[in-house]
Design an enzyme around this catalytic site. Structure first.
Site, PDB file in Angstrom:
ATOM      1  N   GLY A 197       8.512   1.163 -11.695  1.00  0.00           N
ATOM      2  CA  GLY A 197       7.140   1.681 -11.734  1.00  0.00           C
ATOM      3  C   GLY A 197       6.323   1.217 -10.545  1.00  0.00           C
ATOM      4  O   GLY A 197       6.857   0.941  -9.463  1.00  0.00           O
ATOM      5  N   SER A 199       6.472  -8.711 -15.190  1.00  0.00           N
ATOM      6  CA  SER A 199       5.437  -8.069 -16.005  1.00  0.00           C
ATOM      7  C   SER A 199       4.354  -9.096 -16.348  1.00  0.00           C
ATOM      8  O   SER A 199       4.634 -10.297 -16.420  1.00  0.00           O
ATOM      9  CB  SER A 199       6.025  -7.563 -17.326  1.00  0.00           C
ATOM     10  N   LYS A 246      -2.052 -15.498 -14.227  1.00  0.00           N
ATOM     11  CA  LYS A 246      -2.112 -14.054 -13.996  1.00  0.00           C
ATOM     12  C   LYS A 246      -3.218 -13.414 -14.842  1.00  0.00           C
ATOM     13  O   LYS A 246      -4.034 -12.632 -14.340  1.00  0.00           O
ATOM     14  CB  LYS A 246      -0.753 -13.416 -14.307  1.00  0.00           C
ATOM     15  N   ARG A 254     -19.541 -19.928  -1.637  1.00  0.00           N
ATOM     16  CA  ARG A 254     -19.052 -20.303  -2.968  1.00  0.00           C
ATOM     17  C   ARG A 254     -18.895 -19.073  -3.851  1.00  0.00           C
ATOM     18  O   ARG A 254     -18.102 -19.046  -4.777  1.00  0.00           O
ATOM     19  CB  ARG A 254     -20.020 -21.285  -3.635  1.00  0.00           C
ATOM     20  N   SER A 307     -20.104  -0.091  -9.535  1.00  0.00           N
ATOM     21  CA  SER A 307     -19.386   1.169  -9.730  1.00  0.00           C
ATOM     22  C   SER A 307     -19.704   1.742 -11.093  1.00  0.00           C
ATOM     23  O   SER A 307     -20.368   1.112 -11.917  1.00  0.00           O
ATOM     24  CB  SER A 307     -17.874   0.938  -9.625  1.00  0.00           C
ATOM     25  N   VAL A 308     -19.159   2.935 -11.315  1.00  0.00           N
ATOM     26  CA  VAL A 308     -19.302   3.576 -12.622  1.00  0.00           C
ATOM     27  C   VAL A 308     -18.523   2.799 -13.691  1.00  0.00           C
ATOM     28  O   VAL A 308     -18.653   3.063 -14.888  1.00  0.00           O
ATOM     29  CB  VAL A 308     -18.853   5.047 -12.511  1.00  0.00           C
ATOM     30  N   CYS A 328      -4.586  -2.363 -15.725  1.00  0.00           N
ATOM     31  CA  CYS A 328      -4.445  -3.786 -16.066  1.00  0.00           C
ATOM     32  C   CYS A 328      -5.707  -4.546 -16.453  1.00  0.00           C
ATOM     33  O   CYS A 328      -5.639  -5.389 -17.348  1.00  0.00           O
ATOM     34  CB  CYS A 328      -3.731  -4.499 -14.934  1.00  0.00           C
ATOM     35  N   GLN A 388      -8.521  -3.990 -18.107  1.00  0.00           N
ATOM     36  CA  GLN A 388      -8.893  -3.908 -19.525  1.00  0.00           C
ATOM     37  C   GLN A 388      -7.787  -4.478 -20.419  1.00  0.00           C
ATOM     38  O   GLN A 388      -8.046  -5.293 -21.305  1.00  0.00           O
ATOM     39  CB  GLN A 388      -9.176  -2.449 -19.876  1.00  0.00           C
ATOM     40  N   ARG A 430      -4.637   5.741 -14.853  1.00  0.00           N
ATOM     41  CA  ARG A 430      -4.654   4.947 -16.082  1.00  0.00           C
ATOM     42  C   ARG A 430      -6.018   4.259 -16.246  1.00  0.00           C
ATOM     43  O   ARG A 430      -6.499   3.606 -15.346  1.00  0.00           O
ATOM     44  CB  ARG A 430      -3.497   3.942 -16.065  1.00  0.00           C
TER      45      ARG A 430
HETATM   46  N1  NAI Z   1       0.267  -1.461 -11.777  1.00  0.00           N
HETATM   47  C1  NAI Z   1      -0.114  -2.541 -11.136  1.00  0.00           C
HETATM   48  O1  NAI Z   1      -0.801  -2.453 -10.121  1.00  0.00           O
HETATM   49  C2  NAI Z   1       0.279  -3.906 -11.602  1.00  0.00           C
HETATM   50  C3  NAI Z   1       0.960  -4.088 -12.798  1.00  0.00           C
HETATM   51  N2  NAI Z   1       1.322  -5.350 -13.202  1.00  0.00           N
HETATM   52  C4  NAI Z   1       2.100  -5.548 -14.428  1.00  0.00           C
HETATM   53  O2  NAI Z   1       3.447  -5.149 -14.144  1.00  0.00           O
HETATM   54  C5  NAI Z   1       4.057  -4.564 -15.302  1.00  0.00           C
HETATM   55  C6  NAI Z   1       4.566  -3.173 -14.956  1.00  0.00           C
HETATM   56  O3  NAI Z   1       3.467  -2.390 -14.592  1.00  0.00           O
HETATM   57  P1  NAI Z   1       3.662  -0.978 -13.854  1.00  0.00           P
HETATM   58  O4  NAI Z   1       4.706  -1.098 -12.813  1.00  0.00           O
HETATM   59  O5  NAI Z   1       2.303  -0.523 -13.479  1.00  0.00           O
HETATM   60  O6  NAI Z   1       4.226  -0.101 -15.062  1.00  0.00           O
HETATM   61  P2  NAI Z   1       4.927   1.339 -14.976  1.00  0.00           P
HETATM   62  O7  NAI Z   1       4.696   1.975 -16.278  1.00  0.00           O
HETATM   63  O8  NAI Z   1       4.528   2.025 -13.722  1.00  0.00           O
HETATM   64  O9  NAI Z   1       6.485   0.979 -14.819  1.00  0.00           O
HETATM   65  C7  NAI Z   1       7.239   0.383 -15.824  1.00  0.00           C
HETATM   66  C8  NAI Z   1       8.620   1.012 -15.785  1.00  0.00           C
HETATM   67  O10 NAI Z   1       9.480   0.296 -16.665  1.00  0.00           O
HETATM   68  C9  NAI Z   1      10.423   1.226 -17.203  1.00  0.00           C
HETATM   69  N3  NAI Z   1      11.073   0.618 -18.359  1.00  0.00           N
HETATM   70  C10 NAI Z   1      10.605   0.429 -19.623  1.00  0.00           C
HETATM   71  N4  NAI Z   1      11.515  -0.214 -20.368  1.00  0.00           N
HETATM   72  C11 NAI Z   1      12.586  -0.443 -19.580  1.00  0.00           C
HETATM   73  C12 NAI Z   1      13.834  -1.081 -19.775  1.00  0.00           C
HETATM   74  N5  NAI Z   1      14.153  -1.630 -20.943  1.00  0.00           N
HETATM   75  N6  NAI Z   1      14.699  -1.126 -18.754  1.00  0.00           N
HETATM   76  C13 NAI Z   1      14.384  -0.588 -17.549  1.00  0.00           C
HETATM   77  N7  NAI Z   1      13.204   0.027 -17.293  1.00  0.00           N
HETATM   78  C14 NAI Z   1      12.319   0.093 -18.300  1.00  0.00           C
HETATM   79  C15 NAI Z   1       9.588   2.434 -17.489  1.00  0.00           C
HETATM   80  O11 NAI Z   1      10.375   3.584 -17.595  1.00  0.00           O
HETATM   81  C16 NAI Z   1       8.659   2.460 -16.262  1.00  0.00           C
HETATM   82  O12 NAI Z   1       9.201   3.276 -15.237  1.00  0.00           O
HETATM   83  C17 NAI Z   1       2.979  -4.587 -16.386  1.00  0.00           C
HETATM   84  O13 NAI Z   1       3.149  -5.739 -17.178  1.00  0.00           O
HETATM   85  C18 NAI Z   1       1.685  -4.695 -15.597  1.00  0.00           C
HETATM   86  O14 NAI Z   1       0.673  -5.352 -16.335  1.00  0.00           O
HETATM   87  C19 NAI Z   1       1.033  -6.457 -12.455  1.00  0.00           C
HETATM   88  C20 NAI Z   1       0.367  -6.323 -11.264  1.00  0.00           C
HETATM   89  C21 NAI Z   1      -0.047  -5.040 -10.731  1.00  0.00           C
HETATM   90  O1  UGA Z   2      -2.624  -6.700 -12.463  1.00  0.00           O
HETATM   91  C1  UGA Z   2      -2.895  -5.672 -11.896  1.00  0.00           C
HETATM   92  O2  UGA Z   2      -2.588  -4.544 -12.268  1.00  0.00           O
HETATM   93  C2  UGA Z   2      -3.707  -5.685 -10.622  1.00  0.00           C
HETATM   94  O3  UGA Z   2      -5.065  -5.345 -11.031  1.00  0.00           O
HETATM   95  C3  UGA Z   2      -5.991  -5.214  -9.961  1.00  0.00           C
HETATM   96  O4  UGA Z   2      -5.558  -4.210  -9.051  1.00  0.00           O
HETATM   97  P1  UGA Z   2      -5.862  -2.657  -9.316  1.00  0.00           P
HETATM   98  O5  UGA Z   2      -6.261  -2.444 -10.723  1.00  0.00           O
HETATM   99  O6  UGA Z   2      -4.693  -1.917  -8.795  1.00  0.00           O
HETATM  100  O7  UGA Z   2      -7.070  -2.301  -8.337  1.00  0.00           O
HETATM  101  P2  UGA Z   2      -8.446  -3.044  -7.978  1.00  0.00           P
HETATM  102  O8  UGA Z   2      -8.682  -2.882  -6.541  1.00  0.00           O
HETATM  103  O9  UGA Z   2      -8.515  -4.406  -8.522  1.00  0.00           O
HETATM  104  O10 UGA Z   2      -9.515  -2.134  -8.734  1.00  0.00           O
HETATM  105  C4  UGA Z   2      -9.598  -2.092 -10.142  1.00  0.00           C
HETATM  106  C5  UGA Z   2     -10.820  -1.291 -10.541  1.00  0.00           C
HETATM  107  O11 UGA Z   2     -12.022  -1.992 -10.220  1.00  0.00           O
HETATM  108  C6  UGA Z   2     -12.866  -1.154  -9.455  1.00  0.00           C
HETATM  109  N1  UGA Z   2     -13.653  -2.013  -8.537  1.00  0.00           N
HETATM  110  C7  UGA Z   2     -13.019  -2.879  -7.702  1.00  0.00           C
HETATM  111  C8  UGA Z   2     -13.749  -3.702  -6.878  1.00  0.00           C
HETATM  112  C9  UGA Z   2     -15.158  -3.661  -6.908  1.00  0.00           C
HETATM  113  O12 UGA Z   2     -15.887  -4.393  -6.179  1.00  0.00           O
HETATM  114  N2  UGA Z   2     -15.763  -2.789  -7.763  1.00  0.00           N
HETATM  115  C10 UGA Z   2     -15.037  -1.966  -8.590  1.00  0.00           C
HETATM  116  O13 UGA Z   2     -15.624  -1.199  -9.369  1.00  0.00           O
HETATM  117  C11 UGA Z   2     -11.931  -0.202  -8.746  1.00  0.00           C
HETATM  118  O14 UGA Z   2     -12.585   0.956  -8.317  1.00  0.00           O
HETATM  119  C12 UGA Z   2     -10.921   0.063  -9.845  1.00  0.00           C
HETATM  120  O15 UGA Z   2     -11.387   1.024 -10.747  1.00  0.00           O
HETATM  121  C13 UGA Z   2      -6.045  -6.544  -9.179  1.00  0.00           C
HETATM  122  O16 UGA Z   2      -6.902  -6.388  -8.045  1.00  0.00           O
HETATM  123  C14 UGA Z   2      -4.656  -6.965  -8.712  1.00  0.00           C
HETATM  124  O17 UGA Z   2      -4.717  -8.235  -8.083  1.00  0.00           O
HETATM  125  C15 UGA Z   2      -3.718  -7.032  -9.930  1.00  0.00           C
HETATM  126  O18 UGA Z   2      -2.408  -7.363  -9.518  1.00  0.00           O
END
Ligand code: NAI
Ligand code: UGA
Length: 480
Positions: free
Chosen positions: A16, A134, A224, A264, A273-274, A280, A282, A350
């Protein structure tokens, strides 16, 4: 003299937003490592094999895939072979908020993680380092270790480490190439230290050693959740101040600039923002709230829940302002929604705040034309059918009759009473607003939910301009 790093065989379960880009960056920087990304979904894996049609949009990602695919980067649906072959297994599967059952609406759904762990436990026959990538509740690694120790013969094969991901969507490649820090938590045993060291060696191919920090498992898992909670808290804080500014005549961007210059406090993440969106913020705060409640820490839970409450309030009050400013009704009026992704430079929707705004405007009887440069048509309609996650629709909405998804921004605004900016796409800053004004119903309103446009200029063109945290710019006499 230090020995050369091992040529690790790496696999990642989950292709993903995190698994895909992270593995591409590892493959690019560690040509001596073989990297295999495995996912359950054949369609997604097929898309990863085609750099021109990747399943996600991220600047710079297709070039990375092109440079490594078939050399040391592979995508597969054959999870079992990928697991068997690997020394280090990243688990980057989703951990969404539970929608039914115990903890519904708050707790993380850990079923994908558990099923990945069970598969590893079943098929692995050689030692593995299991990397929790994850985002998980604190002490989740304990669950994984229990799954791995159900079979005493294989228990000694596994070391679990936590290595949370901090990338943000839209800047994922850059964030992975130049991370502020890489965090690795492991067990405080000799084998645990060794596992942490081996994972650190992988990152050290391109991340300076001083940026790779190591700690114990629970601190790493906790960090995290807390990092995301602090980031989201800043947005809710500035958004709460935006309402105060509107009521007093202060300007929220000026306030953010003034406080942000205090080293600081810092200048980042103070953009009103809106409301924040994304998969992530929420989810992780709800997870933190649930964890705190489960431990009887009521005040802690209530404190963090407020971050979500303000975010919901910001989305609602923005839409209420649209209705009130437009003479208390938008029934039957065409409104152009610019942007549907949760932030710019991604096609991800999302928890997008645009969905809440759209739903509230539908409730008020508006007709909507939605334009977004990257959100695919089928994804937008799927979101619209489900509605916002924290306030799902009580009744079915006549979506197709009232919404059109257009691919030309000028078509979206033609004949509209108002423009509502929901995503901060750069291209919205350079549109031909004279032309747009000419094609709209008068008075023509703009509601800038991201404070990205040149409001003075728009006002001079003739628009009624409403932004966040500022008094509106209006041509109506103030003392009617
Ligand atoms: N999206 C982001 O920017 C970030 C996400 N995370 C965390 O990383 C984790 C993954 O998030 P995303 O990549 O956004 O999710 P995603 O939904 O994009 O990808 C997850 C993938 O895992 C696959 N999957 C599910 N069960 C499986 C299994 N048993 N074996 C192999 N594949 C399987 C799904 O088909 C899907 O393609 C979450 O815990 C999220 O909170 C952390 C930092 C940034
Ligand atoms: O765990 C995660 O999924 C990730 O969540 C966020 O990353 P992401 O959600 O991809 O994007 P952000 O840039 O953080 O923005 C999140 C939301 O906040 C909004 N935002 C961001 C910054 C700001 O000043 N104001 C604001 O409204 C953005 O428009 C967006 O809707 C964190 O920034 C990452 O460090 C983290 O890894």
């Amino acid at each position: 003299m230090s020995s050369a790093p091992r040529a690790e065989k790496i696999c990642c379960l989950g292709a993903g937003y995190v698994g895909g880009p992270t593995m591409c960056v590892i493959a690019k920087n560690c040509p001596d490592c073989k990297v295999t990304v495995a996912d359950l979904f054949a369609d997604k894996i097929a898309q990863w094999q085609d750099p021109d049609h990747l399943p996600i949009f991220e600047p710079g990602l297709s070039d990375l895939v092109r440079a490594t695919l078939g050399k040391n980067l592979f995508f597969t649906t054959d999870l079992e072979s990928a697991i068997r072959e690997a020394d280090i297994i990243f688990v980057a599967v989703g951990t969404p908020t539970k929608t039914v059952g115990i903890g519904s609406g708050h707790a993380a759904n850990l079923c994908f993680l558990e099923s990945a762990a069970r598969l590893i436990a079943r098929v692995a026959t050689t030692p593995k380092i299991i990397v929790e990538k994850s985002t998980v509740p604190v002490r989740n690694a304990e669950t994984l270790m229990r799954i791995f120790t159900t079979n005493p013969d294989s228990a000694r094969l596994f070391q679990v480490v936590n290595n949370p991901e901090f990338l943000a969507e839209g800047t994922a490649v850059n964030d992975l190439l130049h991370p502020d820090r890489v965090l690795i938590g492991g067990q405080t045993t000799p084998a645990g230290h060794e596992a942490v060291r081996r994972l650190a060696d992988v990152y050290a191919h391109w991340v300076p050693r001083e940026r790779i920090i190591t700690t114990n498992l629970w601190s790493s898992e906790c960090s995290k959740l807390v990092a995301n909670a602090f980031l989201a808290q800043r947005i809710s804080s500035i958004n709460s101040i935006s309402e105060l500014c509107e009521a007093t005549g202060a300007d929220v961007d000026e306030v953010a600039r003034a406080i942000g210059m205090d080293s600081r406090i810092g200048a980042k993440f103070l953009k009103s923002s809106v409301g924040f969106g994304g998969s992530c913020f929420q989810k992780d705060i709800l997870n933190l709230v649930y964890l705190s409640q489960s431990l009887g820490l009521t005040e802690v839970a209530d404190y963090w829940e407020q971050v979500i409450t303000i975010n919901q309030h910001q989305k609602a009050r923005f839409t209420e302002r649209i209705v009130h400013s437009m003479f208390h009704t938008i029934t039957g009026k065409k409104i152009a929604v610019l942007g549907f992704a949760f932030k710019k430079d991604t096609g991800d929707t999302r928890e997008t705040p645009a969905l809440d705004v759209v739903y509230k405007m539908l409730d008020e009887g508006a007709n909507l034309a939605i334009y977004d440069p990257k959100v695919p048509d089928e994804l937008m309609w799927e979101d619209l059918r489900h509605g916002p996650s924290l306030s799902p629709p009580a009744r079915p909405m006549p979506l197709e009759e009232r919404i059109s998804h257009v691919t030309d921004v000028y078509q979206a605004v033609e004949g509209a009473h108002a423009i509502v900016v929901c995503t901060e796409w750069d291209e919205f800053k350079t549109l031909d607003y004279e032309r747009i004004f000419g094609s709209m119903v008068k008075p023509a309103f703009i509601f800038d939910g991201r404070n990205i446009l040149d409001h003075q200029r728009l006002f001079q063109i003739g628009f009624e301009v409403h932004s966040l945290g500022r008094r509106p710019l209006t041509h109506f006499p103030q003392t009617l």
